[in-house]
Design an enzyme around this catalytic site. Structure first.
Site, PDB file in Angstrom:
ATOM      1  N   ASP A 146       0.875  -1.287  -0.122  1.00  0.00           N
ATOM      2  CA  ASP A 146       0.106   0.134  -0.150  1.00  0.00           C
ATOM      3  C   ASP A 146       0.807   1.257  -0.144  1.00  0.00           C
ATOM      4  O   ASP A 146       0.324   2.477  -0.347  1.00  0.00           O
ATOM      5  CB  ASP A 146      -1.009   0.120   1.211  1.00  0.00           C
ATOM      6  CG  ASP A 146      -2.052  -1.022   1.091  1.00  0.00           C
ATOM      7  OD1 ASP A 146      -2.302  -1.598  -0.071  1.00  0.00           O
ATOM      8  OD2 ASP A 146      -2.428  -1.371   2.282  1.00  0.00           O
ATOM      9  N   GLY A 191      -5.746  -1.224  -1.919  1.00  0.00           N
ATOM     10  CA  GLY A 191      -5.258   0.285  -1.026  1.00  0.00           C
ATOM     11  C   GLY A 191      -6.784   1.007  -0.683  1.00  0.00           C
ATOM     12  O   GLY A 191      -7.252   1.439  -1.311  1.00  0.00           O
ATOM     13  N   GLU A 246     -10.431   0.095  -4.422  1.00  0.00           N
ATOM     14  CA  GLU A 246     -11.365  -0.431  -3.696  1.00  0.00           C
ATOM     15  C   GLU A 246     -11.957   0.531  -2.679  1.00  0.00           C
ATOM     16  O   GLU A 246     -12.848   0.220  -1.974  1.00  0.00           O
ATOM     17  CB  GLU A 246     -10.634  -1.660  -3.073  1.00  0.00           C
ATOM     18  CG  GLU A 246      -9.556  -1.374  -2.203  1.00  0.00           C
ATOM     19  CD  GLU A 246      -9.002  -2.766  -1.428  1.00  0.00           C
ATOM     20  OE1 GLU A 246      -9.820  -3.909  -1.302  1.00  0.00           O
ATOM     21  OE2 GLU A 246      -7.964  -2.494  -0.719  1.00  0.00           O
TER      22      GLU A 246
END
Lengths: 405, 405
Positions: A146, A191, A246
């Site tokens: 991330d 992420g 997402e």
């Protein structure tokens, strides 16, 4: 400086990356080199949970082949865990267990490889051991696809995930061009709170086949604006490739599509963000749409490791051992970019407590004005991180992974 | 044998594979070598549709760099199409257009690269041109990731897709092992009517990380049996990796989950097969589940081309030109396995009409008795096809693809 002789304990925690085991390799190799100070190297089975259950593996030369394979192995070769230590002021049970273990195994170097939550675990252990006056160097080794750990220029794991995403987006783009009338293709990227990975899809544009639109969680997502963006691209090109995080949120900061129950638009939620957007778009714009969820390959695509990322993952592991041998504690290793062209880095370190539980988001200057793409500043930042290819170790056409446990 | 001098017309049709452009490379390279017989090489824009609209590209040495890149390019570099020609006895409009085009451009070699439907197109054109006494060699070049073309031992495109699937399954398996209590992970794999691709997930087992259960469309799928299978694996291992075909059918031969409307279980269908099975399983077995859809990467993962597959894709393209130059027509090129260990092949050909519109399924002997895995016979058949790696042409960390159109 007292040169303490003792044993090293290493563990992995949180979601895997495709290079977390390369950091394990760095730690183990450096520890073996420092055998005058480090007598034995132990690894926890499933991170801190293994330490609490006294499930440790002794790593020695007998695993030579598998140690080499660590650089090519996705997932967490020693097992990971999501376990949050309580504050020791409230409940010191776990800490007492750890102190007993450290004493029993003469652990003087404790290296923990993880993301935000793991740095929190690490910081708590460092402070507790200090309070108990047990001399141990507690060092955090960063990892996360991330890229949301603070202070460090970037995190090991991000570059390889970005490389996988950029190349897969280019493939999907080219695939989409096959038919005269293309589809609107929406690709969902990991992420939850930061857009780094979604943004890295833009790197596909370097050779001409990048996404037309990119939506990150740093900017509020409006479905009406989204529809207008897609319509504009589609009318011009007859196809449209979209990268969407997402974790996109609305003006109120709520996830646009909650994991369960009703979504922002009053529909019940079964699929992911891309599936839902795709469905809404096809209904409202009467266009043929398709959704793709890149899913776990983003963190597990060991076949797409960036060479830069592998080297840095090994590097932070080695540097963590160096810091530990200098008796430092309560630090997280970081990467410092010393030059961008040519790209060079150095190792540095930060106070663990400052790094824990804080998520670094994309700066505003890396996202375009429209909120549907990235700026050159992002490309300049991310492109060096996906350079070079680390060839997998194939046997009969299939990758080989370490088997140490 | 009359040595006719003329021009060659090549086109692509149906769903892309990661090596269909390697066949284009084979055709073009061989045609260039035979310049005493083949004066010009034309390519149709979007297959037969481009021929009907007189949208042809002349391919010459000026595209040298891009022609080389064809071997590394996914999708359909010249555009694909799904267009079914009518029977010329009913409506010969399209055929007349084609004949006019063939005459205008002096097309004497017509090579069409595709799957079942494309072979049907090819067969119809061959018969029509023969009836009209226009001398042209019509040769079908096979491709499909689904591996469902008859007679040929296997199809170009299958090996690379199988290599991508096997390696991705191994990565997902290793990723799943990270946590002490793993999830039930269901991976959905392409192949509406034949299980070849889903079965190829089993190749991941070669190095120890293959799926626990595999379900192909060749055997009827029972959810009750499925639950029992999963429960048995999970109780033993605390995790379970499942490969399931998008085309699984029930006892009556109906898709278990229809694309729209209600599914077999009375629920409305939004996600894919894996998403739906995952939801049902989590509800009924109270296990933590996760679904992954490998999606378009299966046909577009140019970074995972198998060297064997690339070489064969080039080979069938070259052989198609050879057949055409011998004035053969109405044939599809095929691959004949002459030995399995060492793996060797030869080129052969089959009557086009026999190959059209027929889907080859997995033989019963390649599926285990339980209907939840494959036999050694399948492994022996498929393993040679995923051997060798064809390194992508990276520029700045991202793959480069041909830009000819």
């Amino acid at each position: 400086m007292t040169k303490i002789k003792g044993n090293l304990l290493y563990g992995q925690s949180g979601g895997p990356t495709s290079v977390i085991n390369a950091s394990a390799y760095g730690v183990i190799q450096e520890a073996f080199l420092q055998s005058d100070r480090i007598e034995k190297v132990y690894v926890m089975n499933h991170g801190i949970q293994g330490a609490l259950n006294e499930e440790l593996f002794l790593i020695n030369e007998q695993y030579k082949k598998d140690i080499e394979l660590l650089k090519h192995t996705p997932g967490s070769a020693f097992g990971s865990v999501r376990y949050k230590l309580k504050d020791y002021e409230d409940d010191d049970t776990d800490y007492k267990t750890l102190l007993k273990l450290f004493k029993k195994y003469n652990i003087r170097y404790f290296l923990y490889n993880g993301g935000n939550d793991s740095m929190d675990t690490c910081a708590k252990i460092a402070r507790y051991m200090e309070r108990e006056q047990y001399q141990v160097s507690v060092i955090g080794v960063p990892k996360t696809i991330d890229n949301d750990l603070p202070y460090t220029d970037h995190t090991p794991g991000f570059g390889s995930a970005a490389k996988y995403i950029a190349n897969t987006m280019a493939e999907i783009y080219y695939d989409m061009l096959a038919y005269p009338i293309g589809k609107v293709t929406i690709v969902e990227i990991m992420g939850r709170h930061a857009g780094w990975l979604t943004a890295s899809s833009a790197l596909a544009s370097i050779n001409g086949f990048g996404p037309d639109l990119i939506y990150v969680p740093e900017r509020p997502f409006s479905f009406e604006k989204f529809k207008r963006d897609v319509k504009e691209v589609y009318e011009k090109k007859k196809h449209c490739l979209i990268a969407v995080s997402e974790g996109i949120v609305n003006e109120l900061g709520h996830f646009v599509f909650a994991k369960s129950g009703k979504d922002d638009f009053g529909h019940s939620q079964l699929g992911g963000v891309a599936a839902k957007l795709s469905e809404l778009l096809s209904r409202e714009l009467k266009l043929s749409t398709r959704s793709v969820e890149l899913s776990s390959s983003q963190r597990a695509a060991s076949h797409y490791q960036s060479m830069v990322d592998v080297n840095e993952a090994v590097g932070v592991g080695k540097y963590a051992v160096e810091l530990a041998l200098k008796n430092y504690s309560n630090l997280m290793v970081g990467i410092m970019r010393t030059s961008n062209d040519p790209y060079t880095v150095g190792w540095t370190s930060f106070d663990l407590s400052a790094c824990a539980n804080y998520e670094k988001k994309m700066p505003d200057t890396m996202i375009n004005m429209e909120g549907n793409g990235v700026t050159q500043e992002f490309i300049d930042y991310a492109l060096p991180l996906i350079q070079g290819e680390h060839k997998p170790k194939y046997r009969l056409g299939v990758q080989q992974f370490a088997k140490i446990k």
